[in-house]
Design an enzyme around this catalytic site. Structure first.
Site, PDB file in Angstrom:
ATOM      1  CD  GLU A 246     -12.902  13.085 -11.109  1.00 53.73           C
ATOM      2  OE1 GLU A 246     -12.517  11.962 -10.746  1.00 53.73           O
ATOM      3  OE2 GLU A 246     -12.139  14.044 -11.247  1.00 53.73           O
TER       4      GLU A 246
HETATM    5  C1  LIG Z   1     -13.421  20.926 -18.420  1.00 54.24           C
HETATM    6  C2  LIG Z   1     -12.558  19.779 -18.029  1.00 54.24           C
HETATM    7  C3  LIG Z   1     -12.055  19.713 -16.738  1.00 54.24           C
HETATM    8  C4  LIG Z   1     -11.218  18.668 -16.365  1.00 54.24           C
HETATM    9  N1  LIG Z   1     -10.650  18.667 -15.111  1.00 54.24           N
HETATM   10  C5  LIG Z   1      -9.663  17.776 -14.844  1.00 54.24           C
HETATM   11  C6  LIG Z   1      -8.905  17.883 -13.640  1.00 54.24           C
HETATM   12  O1  LIG Z   1      -9.147  18.756 -12.795  1.00 54.24           O
HETATM   13  N2  LIG Z   1      -7.876  17.010 -13.437  1.00 54.24           N
HETATM   14  C7  LIG Z   1      -7.559  16.042 -14.349  1.00 54.24           C
HETATM   15  O2  LIG Z   1      -6.612  15.299 -14.117  1.00 54.24           O
HETATM   16  N3  LIG Z   1      -8.277  15.894 -15.502  1.00 54.24           N
HETATM   17  C8  LIG Z   1      -9.308  16.749 -15.762  1.00 54.24           C
HETATM   18  N4  LIG Z   1     -10.016  16.644 -16.932  1.00 54.24           N
HETATM   19  C9  LIG Z   1      -9.706  15.556 -17.852  1.00 54.24           C
HETATM   20  C10 LIG Z   1     -10.809  14.513 -17.934  1.00 54.24           C
HETATM   21  O3  LIG Z   1     -10.854  13.765 -16.763  1.00 54.24           O
HETATM   22  C11 LIG Z   1     -10.527  13.686 -19.211  1.00 54.24           C
HETATM   23  O4  LIG Z   1     -10.855  14.524 -20.302  1.00 54.24           O
HETATM   24  C12 LIG Z   1     -11.315  12.389 -19.238  1.00 54.24           C
HETATM   25  O5  LIG Z   1     -10.835  11.515 -18.252  1.00 54.24           O
HETATM   26  C13 LIG Z   1     -11.231  11.691 -20.603  1.00 54.24           C
HETATM   27  O6  LIG Z   1      -9.929  11.634 -21.089  1.00 54.24           O
HETATM   28  P1  LIG Z   1      -9.647  12.133 -22.580  1.00 54.24           P
HETATM   29  O7  LIG Z   1     -10.228  13.493 -22.717  1.00 54.24           O
HETATM   30  O8  LIG Z   1      -8.210  11.989 -22.877  1.00 54.24           O
HETATM   31  O9  LIG Z   1     -10.501  11.160 -23.491  1.00 54.24           O
HETATM   32  P2  LIG Z   1     -10.044   9.694 -23.991  1.00 54.24           P
HETATM   33  O10 LIG Z   1      -9.515   8.916 -22.865  1.00 54.24           O
HETATM   34  O11 LIG Z   1      -9.204   9.862 -25.191  1.00 54.24           O
HETATM   35  O12 LIG Z   1     -11.453   9.085 -24.408  1.00 54.24           O
HETATM   36  C14 LIG Z   1     -12.087   9.346 -25.658  1.00 54.24           C
HETATM   37  C15 LIG Z   1     -13.296   8.427 -25.785  1.00 54.24           C
HETATM   38  O13 LIG Z   1     -12.856   7.059 -25.778  1.00 54.24           O
HETATM   39  C16 LIG Z   1     -13.509   6.319 -24.760  1.00 54.24           C
HETATM   40  N5  LIG Z   1     -12.572   5.351 -24.182  1.00 54.24           N
HETATM   41  C17 LIG Z   1     -11.284   5.558 -23.849  1.00 54.24           C
HETATM   42  N6  LIG Z   1     -10.768   4.431 -23.328  1.00 54.24           N
HETATM   43  C18 LIG Z   1     -11.744   3.509 -23.306  1.00 54.24           C
HETATM   44  C19 LIG Z   1     -11.840   2.153 -22.869  1.00 54.24           C
HETATM   45  N7  LIG Z   1     -10.818   1.530 -22.316  1.00 54.24           N
HETATM   46  N8  LIG Z   1     -13.019   1.510 -23.002  1.00 54.24           N
HETATM   47  C20 LIG Z   1     -14.085   2.121 -23.528  1.00 54.24           C
HETATM   48  N9  LIG Z   1     -14.060   3.402 -23.973  1.00 54.24           N
HETATM   49  C21 LIG Z   1     -12.902   4.087 -23.844  1.00 54.24           C
HETATM   50  C22 LIG Z   1     -13.947   7.358 -23.728  1.00 54.24           C
HETATM   51  O14 LIG Z   1     -15.068   6.914 -22.978  1.00 54.24           O
HETATM   52  C23 LIG Z   1     -14.273   8.557 -24.610  1.00 54.24           C
HETATM   53  O15 LIG Z   1     -15.581   8.447 -25.080  1.00 54.24           O
HETATM   54  C24 LIG Z   1     -10.893  17.657 -17.303  1.00 54.24           C
HETATM   55  C25 LIG Z   1     -11.435  17.713 -18.599  1.00 54.24           C
HETATM   56  C26 LIG Z   1     -12.226  18.764 -18.968  1.00 54.24           C
HETATM   57  C27 LIG Z   1     -12.719  18.836 -20.399  1.00 54.24           C
END
Ligand SMILES: Cc1cc2nc3c(=O)[nH]c(=O)nc-3n(C[C@H](O)[C@H](O)[C@H](O)COP(=O)(O)OP(=O)(O)OC[C@H]3O[C@@H](n4cnc5c(N)ncnc54)[C@H](O)[C@@H]3O)c2cc1C
Length: 568
Positions: A421
């Protein structure tokens, strides 16, 4: 593994601190009186402890499985979900005309907290359905609402949020899932989504996938995204089920915690979808849901912290180990365990109160103030969940590290809450850049004035003085970061994460101040005042360090080039 819902703490907050009576006096809640609110909270506690909690540990051990393209939930899950729905809980705060009970958000907050405390994995299923309802009520056509909302409000059908893609996480604008217009007004959606909670499961026969996708020819980036309703099973014109839609789980992830909640890779292969709201307004429309979900995730954190505190408190009273004088006593007698338990109480109680205050603002229609607090609640409550779960393991010693007592599960389950989220890093950017920067700190000033207004009754007391000092620091750091941001955004954002925690620490102090002022002259009141004093003494001093960390010169973060920062 038993779960004891914190009914007394919740009722104290509702009645004495956040003013539930004045919320119930609003015309939209004319059908709810204080007795029925209290009865709902007590009954929600029983549902959490008697129906939800018993399936939590087995569901964690066994997990969800993918068999022949269909996800099977762990044993006991579906039965618990059916009992939850039979009690009308999915629709507690949803409109009556769709079969809901139209209770205020504060009642939903209590249900969510306790259900999450009993089992986070379980509670994620109804929460996705509720979020889908909010999107459909805001953006779907009336006939779509009439078909879907009552089924979702009763829990008979479920919902999912389908945003994330392998290369599009925080940066959702990179999403590639395509939507091609069809002659009948529907769209054919094709793409791969990942990490979708309850993307598929056997608890309901139908599911409303709320999907972000790009209509063919729409601009790149976040502005080109639109929002769609994609049914798991297609619907015939007469409202009966047609064939299965071309959307299916292709994999479920192996993960650290919430094993009972299937996290699915979803393939859409020309799946039939229906546009929700205007084209290319997907992100704005999705925010209806994202806002609901931020408070829900915050309450996940509060629920887990509360459950961890409960387990640690019970263990500390039962476990006997010798003291410095040699005599064997319950470990709760030892100073270090007392300090740990008081910290857990202070953090959990502060986060709970801030979340219920935010829910109350939503009930009062003060959506700007609530919107300001949402990223703070989400990030702070989720961090607290991880810290309090970790402390609960510490209180259990080696017995916490093994599975028997269930505290290591709480720690594993808690760890997702700072990530999904919108990661807490993204919440911090949102707070500083949008909630403060883009409204010229207007809502911030409003909130600071409210805190200031509450200082008078506690003037001279430890908590009042600590909050007054903390408020001064919050104001000072806010103006300095805003100045920095005006010169160079990254210079300001370099302090975003400690800044958010600083704001949360002051605001939780404010809530403890209000709790201390509201506490009666009895045993429970003594406990509240003591924990408030402990918060002032043990946690408020962190504001000074957080202020320094928020003001670390941004240029230090960019002195080394990226290659050298990432070098090990
Ligand atoms: C168990 C689980 C359930 C989930 N359920 C859902 C769901 O139901 N529906 C859905 O759509 N998604 C879901 N997600 C996805 C989740 O919302 C994403 O994993 C999350 O938004 C982060 O995206 P990412 O994993 O690609 O990390 P990334 O976006 O790659 O981020 C990696 C790191 O970089 C940082 N970062 C990235 N961009 C920036 C920025 N602009 N400024 C500062 N820091 C930044 C982040 O804070 C993080 O620390 C789920 C994930 C998990 C693990």
């Amino acid at each position: 593994m038993t779960y004891r819902p914190p009914i007394d703490d919740i009722l104290f907050l509702l009645r004495e601190v956040i003013g539930a009576d004045s919320i119930l006096a609003r015309p939209e809640f004319a059908h709810v009186d204080p007795e029925s609110l209290e009865a709902a909270v007590r009954q929600a506690g029983r549902v959490a402890s008697d129906i939800v909690a018993p399936m939590n540990a087995p569901a964690d051990r066994i997990g969800a499985t993918l068999e022949n393209g269909v996800v099977r939930l762990p044993p006991g899950f579906v039965e618990a979900y059916e009992a939850f729905c039979d009690g009308g809980w999915p629709g507690l705060a949803l409109p009556e005309e769709y079969g809901g009970q139209a209770m205020p958000e504060i009642a939903q907050a209590a249900l969510s907290e306790m259900s999450n405390g009993a089992s986070l994995a379980f509670s994620m299923l109804p929460v996705c359905g509720r979020a889908a309802v909010r999107v459909l009520l805001a953006h779907a056509e009336p006939d779509t609402q009439a078909l879907w909302v009552p089924k979702l409000a009763s829990g008979e059908w479920s919902g999912t949020i389908v945003m994330t893609e392998p290369h599009a996480g925080s940066d959702i604008g990179q999403a590639r899932t395509k939507a091609v217009p069809q002659a009948d007004g529907s769209y054919a959606l094709t793409g791969t989504k990942i990490f979708i909670s309850f993307g598929d499961h056997d608890a309901t026969p139908q599911n409303a996938h709320i999907v972000l996708a790009r209509i063919e020819g729409a601009p790149e980036g976040v502005r080109g995204l639109s929002l769609f309703l994609v049914p798991r099973v297609t619907m015939e014109a007469d409202g009966t089920f047609g064939p299965r839609n071309a959307i299916a789980a292709s994999r479920i992830e192996e993960k650290m915690g919430i094993h009972g909640s299937p996290t699915c890779e979803m393939r859409l292969d020309g799946a039939t979808g229906y546009l929700l709201g205007e084209p290319e307004r997907g992100i704005q429309n999705m925010f209806t849901m994202i806002n609901t979900m931020r408070l829900e995730v915050a309450l996940e954190g509060v629920g887990i912290a509360g459950a961890a505190l409960d387990k640690a408190a019970r263990y500390a009273s039962e476990r006997v180990q010798g003291g410095s004088g040699g005599a064997a006593t319950a470990i709760v007698e030892h100073a270090d365990i007392r300090r740990t338990l008081l910290r857990m109480k202070a953090l959990t109680g502060g986060a709970r109160a801030l979340c219920y205050e935010t829910a109350a603002l939503l009930d009062r229609g003060r959506s700007e103030e609530a919107g300001f607090l949402l990223p703070i609640c989400k990030a702070v409550a989720s961090e607290i969940a991880v810290e309090v779960a970790s402390l609960a393991i510490q209180v259990h010693g080696g017995h916490g590290y093994i599975s028997e007592h269930g505290v290591e599960q709480l720690m594993r389950d808690a760890r997702i809450t700072p990530i999904y989220e919108g990661t807490n890093g993204i919440q911090a950017v949102d707070l500083l850049l949008r909630k403060i920067g883009r409204d010229d700190a207007r809502t911030l000033s409003l909130l600071c004035e409210r805190v200031e207004g509450d200082l008078e009754p506690a003037a001279g007391g430890e908590i009042g003085d600590a909050v007054a000092a903390g408020l001064g620091e919050w104001r000072r750091v806010s103006s300095l970061l805003l100045e920095r941001m005006a010169a160079d955004v990254n210079q300001g954002l370099s302090g975003a994460t400690p800044y958010l925690r600083l704001a949360g620490t002051v605001l939780m102090g404010w809530m403890w101040l209000r709790m201390a002022v509201a506490a009666k002259d009895d045993e429970y009141g003594d406990e509240i005042r003591t924990v408030a004093r402990f918060y002032a003494a043990d946690i408020m001093p962190e504001v000074d360090t957080l202020a320094r960390r928020a003001l670390v010169p941004g240029e230090l973060l960019y002195t080394l080039d990226s290659e050298r920062v990432a070098r090990v």
